[in-house]
Design an enzyme around this catalytic site. Structure first.
Site, PDB file in Angstrom:
ATOM      1  N   THR A 170       0.845  -1.199   0.000  1.00 51.66           N
ATOM      2  CA  THR A 170       0.000   0.000   0.000  1.00 51.66           C
ATOM      3  C   THR A 170       0.884   1.254   0.000  1.00 51.66           C
ATOM      4  O   THR A 170       1.960   1.250   0.592  1.00 51.66           O
ATOM      5  CB  THR A 170      -0.862  -0.010   1.281  1.00 51.66           C
ATOM      6  OG1 THR A 170      -1.713  -1.145   1.218  1.00 51.66           O
ATOM      7  CG2 THR A 170      -1.687   1.245   1.444  1.00 51.66           C
ATOM      8  N   ARG A 198     -13.969  -7.216  -0.606  1.00 51.17           N
ATOM      9  CA  ARG A 198     -13.273  -6.928   0.662  1.00 51.17           C
ATOM     10  C   ARG A 198     -12.728  -5.498   0.647  1.00 51.17           C
ATOM     11  O   ARG A 198     -12.157  -5.042  -0.330  1.00 51.17           O
ATOM     12  CB  ARG A 198     -12.134  -7.927   0.840  1.00 51.17           C
ATOM     13  CG  ARG A 198     -11.255  -7.705   2.087  1.00 51.17           C
ATOM     14  CD  ARG A 198     -10.033  -6.888   1.788  1.00 51.17           C
ATOM     15  NE  ARG A 198      -9.103  -6.805   2.924  1.00 51.17           N
ATOM     16  CZ  ARG A 198      -8.084  -5.968   2.988  1.00 51.17           C
ATOM     17  NH1 ARG A 198      -7.846  -5.127   1.998  1.00 51.17           N
ATOM     18  NH2 ARG A 198      -7.292  -5.958   4.030  1.00 51.17           N
ATOM     19  N   VAL A 199     -12.917  -4.798   1.750  1.00 49.34           N
ATOM     20  CA  VAL A 199     -12.391  -3.432   1.872  1.00 49.34           C
ATOM     21  C   VAL A 199     -11.439  -3.398   3.050  1.00 49.34           C
ATOM     22  O   VAL A 199     -11.770  -3.872   4.139  1.00 49.34           O
ATOM     23  CB  VAL A 199     -13.550  -2.425   2.080  1.00 49.34           C
ATOM     24  CG1 VAL A 199     -12.999  -1.031   2.309  1.00 49.34           C
ATOM     25  CG2 VAL A 199     -14.486  -2.438   0.878  1.00 49.34           C
ATOM     26  N   GLY A 200     -10.257  -2.830   2.837  1.00 51.63           N
ATOM     27  CA  GLY A 200      -9.266  -2.738   3.911  1.00 51.63           C
ATOM     28  C   GLY A 200      -9.331  -1.399   4.623  1.00 51.63           C
ATOM     29  O   GLY A 200     -10.347  -0.682   4.588  1.00 51.63           O
ATOM     30  N   ASP A 201      -8.256  -1.050   5.277  1.00 52.59           N
ATOM     31  CA  ASP A 201      -8.199   0.189   6.064  1.00 52.59           C
ATOM     32  C   ASP A 201      -8.034   1.442   5.197  1.00 52.59           C
ATOM     33  O   ASP A 201      -8.448   2.534   5.602  1.00 52.59           O
ATOM     34  CB  ASP A 201      -7.026   0.137   7.045  1.00 52.59           C
ATOM     35  CG  ASP A 201      -5.705  -0.048   6.304  1.00 52.59           C
ATOM     36  OD1 ASP A 201      -5.562  -1.071   5.601  1.00 52.59           O
ATOM     37  OD2 ASP A 201      -4.833   0.840   6.386  1.00 52.59           O
ATOM     38  N   THR A 221      -0.137   1.695   6.621  1.00 53.20           N
ATOM     39  CA  THR A 221       0.058   0.597   5.676  1.00 53.20           C
ATOM     40  C   THR A 221       0.137  -0.696   6.468  1.00 53.20           C
ATOM     41  O   THR A 221       0.472  -0.675   7.646  1.00 53.20           O
ATOM     42  CB  THR A 221       1.328   0.809   4.827  1.00 53.20           C
ATOM     43  OG1 THR A 221       1.490  -0.297   3.942  1.00 53.20           O
ATOM     44  CG2 THR A 221       2.582   0.945   5.672  1.00 53.20           C
ATOM     45  N   GLY A 222      -0.188  -1.803   5.832  1.00 46.51           N
ATOM     46  CA  GLY A 222      -0.105  -3.081   6.543  1.00 46.51           C
ATOM     47  C   GLY A 222      -1.391  -3.870   6.436  1.00 46.51           C
ATOM     48  O   GLY A 222      -2.190  -3.664   5.524  1.00 46.51           O
ATOM     49  N   GLY A 224      -4.826  -4.689   6.749  1.00 44.93           N
ATOM     50  CA  GLY A 224      -5.965  -3.805   6.919  1.00 44.93           C
ATOM     51  C   GLY A 224      -6.955  -4.224   7.995  1.00 44.93           C
ATOM     52  O   GLY A 224      -7.480  -3.379   8.719  1.00 44.93           O
TER      53      GLY A 224
END
Ligand code: GLY
Length: 302
Positions: A170, A198-201, A221-222, A224
Site C-alpha cells: 500500500t 473486501r475493503v481494507g483500512d 500501511t499493513g 488492513g
C-alpha cells in the site's frame, strides 16, 4: 516550512525488490515536492505523489495491484484535507487507473465521503474521468502471484500475515504546504487473493488516513483488518495530540498498540504542523522517505 513524507508498503520486502521501492518512493517525493515548491496545496501534492506510486508497478496500488480471488483488480483509496476535515474515498472500485484522483473528486465535488464499486465508477465517468480496462492494471507478476495463491487453498491468511510474508505494498503520503495546511492520502489494491468486495483500512477515514490542521496527518500501511480494529491513523494522531505533538513517539506508540491489541502488522507515517516527521513499523522493512524545505535532497530507505 514545507514537508512531504511518503510510504510504499511495510512487509519483508525482498532484496531484489528493494531498489524498485526506493526508486518509486524517491520519484514520488521529487514530484510531490516540486508541486509544493510551485505553490501547490498539500492536497495537490498528496495527489501528485500518490499518482506516481499508483502508476509504478512496483507497488500494490493502481497499476500492478494484487488480484482478488476472482483474478480481478479492485482498488481502495482515500484523501483528507486537514483545513476542514473534508475527506473523499473509494472502495472496491474497478477500471480506474488513479483512484486517489477519484477520491479527491468525491471530496471536492460531492456531498459524500465514500463511494464503492459501481457507484464510484459511475461518479468517475459523470465527473469526466476516463475508465480503463482491467488488463491495463494487471501485470504479469501479479498473474503469477495469483496462480501461486490458488495452490495455497488451505493456508490461513492470518497465519501468513503473522509470518510477515504477505506482501503489503500500500502507498501513502502526508504533506504540509507553504500555507501551513496538512493533507494525507492512501491508496491500495488491498491484500493478495482477497475476497471480492473486501475493503481494507486504506479508504476508511481514521483507519488508513487522517489529517487535522490542529495536530497533523497520518497514513497507514499493513494488514488492513488489524489496522481497522485499532482505527490506526486517528489513534496515532490522538497519541500525537496527547504527547505534545511528537510524531515519532506517536507513530511508535501506534505500532506497539497494533501489535499488542490485535497482533497486527504494518506501519505508519506521521507529520506534525512544524513539519516534523514520524515513521514506525513492526515488519522487517517499510519503504519510506521524506523531504522538507530544509533539505537538498530526499531521504529514502527500505
Ligand atoms: N492496508 C491495505 C489493506 O489491507 O488493504
Amino acid at each position: 516550512m514545507i514537508a512531504l513524507v511518503v510510504h510504499g508498503g511495510a512487509w519483508d520486502i525482498p532484496d531484489d525488490m528493494a531498489d524498485a521501492h526506493r526508486h518509486g518512493v524517491q520519484k514520488a517525493l521529487m514530484i510531490g515536492f516540486a508541486v509544493l515548491s510551485d505553490g501547490g496545496s498539500a492536497v495537490d501534492a498528496v495527489e501528485a505523489a500518490i499518482t506516481i506510486l499508483e502508476d509504478d508497478e512496483t507497488f500494490d496500488a493502481g497499476t500492478g495491484s494484487f488480484l482478488n480471488l476472482a483474478g480481478e483488480v479492485e482498488l481502495d483509496a482515500s484523501i483528507m484535507d486537514g483545513r476542514n476535515l473534508r475527506a473523499g474515498a473509494v472502495a472496491s472500485v474497478q477500471n480506474i487507473k488513479n483512484p486517489i484522483s477519484l477520491a479527491r473528486r468525491i471530496m471536492e465535488e460531492s456531498d459524500h465521503i465514500l463511494l464503492t464499486g459501481k457507484g464510484a465508477l459511475r461518479f468517475a465517468k459523470e465527473h469526466g474521468m476516463k475508465s480503463c480496462r482491467q488488463d491495463d492494471l494487471i501485470t504479469e507478476r501479479e498473474i503469477l502471484r495469483w496462480r501461486e495463491w490458488q495452490k495455497k487453498k488451505n493456508m490461513s491468511v492470518q497465519e501468513a500475515f503473522r509470518k510477515k510474508k504477505v506482501p503489503l505494498d500500500t502507498v501513502g503520503a502526508v504533506v504540509l504546504d507553504k500555507a501551513g495546511n496538512i493533507a494525507s492520502g492512501t491508496s491500495t489494491g488491498g491484500t493478495p487473493n482477497k475476497f471480492p468486495g473486501r475493503v481494507g483500512d486504506s479508504p476508511i477515514i481514521g483507519a488508513g488516513t487522517y489529517a487535522d490542521n490542529s495536530v497533523g496527518g497520518v497514513s497507514s500501511t499493513g494488514w488492513g483488518e488489524a489496522l481497522i480494529k485499532v482505527v490506526m491513523a486517528k489513534s496515532v494522531l490522538d497519541f500525537m495530540e496527547r504527547n505534545g505533538g511528537n510524531p515519532s513517539k506517536a507513530a511508535l506508540e501506534g505500532v506497539n498498540m497494533l501489535e499488542r491489541k490485535v497482533q497486527g502488522y504494518g506501519g505508519v507515517i506521521a507529520l506534525n504542523m512544524e513539519g516534523e516527521i514520524g515513521m514506525a513499523y513492526n515488519t522487517p522493512r517499510m519503504a519510506r522517505g521524506y523531504m522538507t524545505s530544509e533539505m537538498n535532497q530526499p531521504w529514502v530507505a527500505v
